[in-house]
Write an enzyme that holds these catalytic residues in place. Structure first.
Site: not given
Ligand code: F6P
Length: 323
Positions: A130, A132, A254
């Protein structure tokens, strides 16, 4: 127990991160080297429930070490989130004679892998995948280093226009509930301020600081905001309202999840992939691998979730001293 494992499944789950492919490559080749059969499960736990299972060999992971995303694809599965979903997943693993499951993912994916092990007896091992960096048992998670570099690259560019046009910029970065990416990015970019969920933020003080700075001739600011703490448009709007200075916002979104993995992420993934297979070969399950102080580290999956960084006040203090 160790002799029983012949066939290993691997999946990536939750948000993708640069370096996941390097981890897949490492798992597949290391496992094959030690005589295990490997199958890839596409689209995470949802793919498992849909029985999207493909054989993997040495060549199926050629030329992926430097590619972002995940060749196995990933998903967030609502169905797997239920106990019925996990029971079904366990049945499917038995049906396909998959003796152990390696899960590359974040918090939610670890919780799923932990439950599969604790409740349904499935031998699982987790790799921290991840951006994060919100998992315990490892200094960094796979993808975090690249995400930080990507955000820094963007902020360096934003700084050019911020200075040229004498503007304040609020830049929102990812991180889910963690402010780790935001804090590291703020330190690395030399940002003027950072707003994170781990510490209370004094907005009035920031507005006053901007006004005072402006009187001294300081005209461009970079304020980094963690998505889990505030939203950039609102922070920017309030700065304009209280300081009367032109402010813009950028939500990096993203873009931070993609791109060529950094050297650090590739190496971390490569070491962790092998470490995960080592656990399986030695009969240790329900575990998560990580790297702590440059050494491979192993903890229970159930203890690996929900890391809260405790040194954010000190980092913030440093940021402000250097501003
Ligand atoms: O957990 C990784 C992450 O990129 C977080 O930083 C973010 O809040 C989330 O996923 C976004 O998720 P999605 O791609 O489902 O919008």
């Amino acid at each position: 127990m160790a002799e029983k494992i012949k066939k290993v499944g691997i999946l990536t789950s939750g948000g993708d991160g640069p370096g996941m492919n390097a981890a897949i490559r490492s798992v597949v080749r290391y496992a094959i080297h030690y005589g295990l059969e490997v199958v890839g499960i596409t689209r995470g736990y949802q793919g498992l429930l849909d029985e999207d299972i493909v054989p993997m060999d040495h060549r199926s992971v050629s030329n992926i070490i430097n590619r972002g995303g995940t060749i196995l694809k990933t998903a967030r599965s609502k169905e797997f989130g239920t106990d019925e979903g996990k029971f079904k997943a366990a049945e499917i693993l038995h049906k396909h004679s998959i003796d152990a499951l390696i899960v590359i993912g974040g918090d939610g994916s670890y919780q799923g892998a932990s439950r599969l092990y604790e409740k349904w007896g499935i031998p699982t091992v987790g790799l921290p995948g991840t951006i994060d960096n919100d998992l315990n048992g490892t200094d960094q998670t796979i993808g975090c280093s690249t995400a930080i570099n990507t955000a820094l690259d963007a902020i360096d560019k934003i700084r050019d226009t911020a200075q040229s046009m004498e503007r304040i910029f609020v830049v929102e970065v990812m991180g889910n509930k963690s402010g780790y990416i935001a804090m590291e990015v703020a330190l690395g970019a030399g940002a003027e301020d950072v707003i994170i969920p781990e510490r209370q933020f004094n907005y009035a003080a920031m507005h006053q600081e901007i006004i005072a700075g402006n009187k001294r001739g300081k005209i461009s600011y970079i304020i980094v905001v963690a998505e889990g703490a505030a939203t950039a448009p609102i922070v920017a709007e309030n700065i304009t309202r209280y300081t009367n200075l032109e402010t813009r916002f950028v939500v990096l979104g993203h873009v931070q999840r993609g791109g060529i993995p950094s050297g650090q992420d590739r190496i971390l993934s490569t070491r962790l992939g092998a470490a995960a297979v080592d656990l399986i070969l030695n009969g240790y399950f329900g575990k998560a691998v990580g790297v702590l102080q440059d050494e491979i580290n192993v903890i229970d999956l159930k203890d690996a979730t929900r890391r809260v960084h405790t040194d954010m006040d000190r980092r913030y203090e440093l940021l402000k001293i250097l501003t």
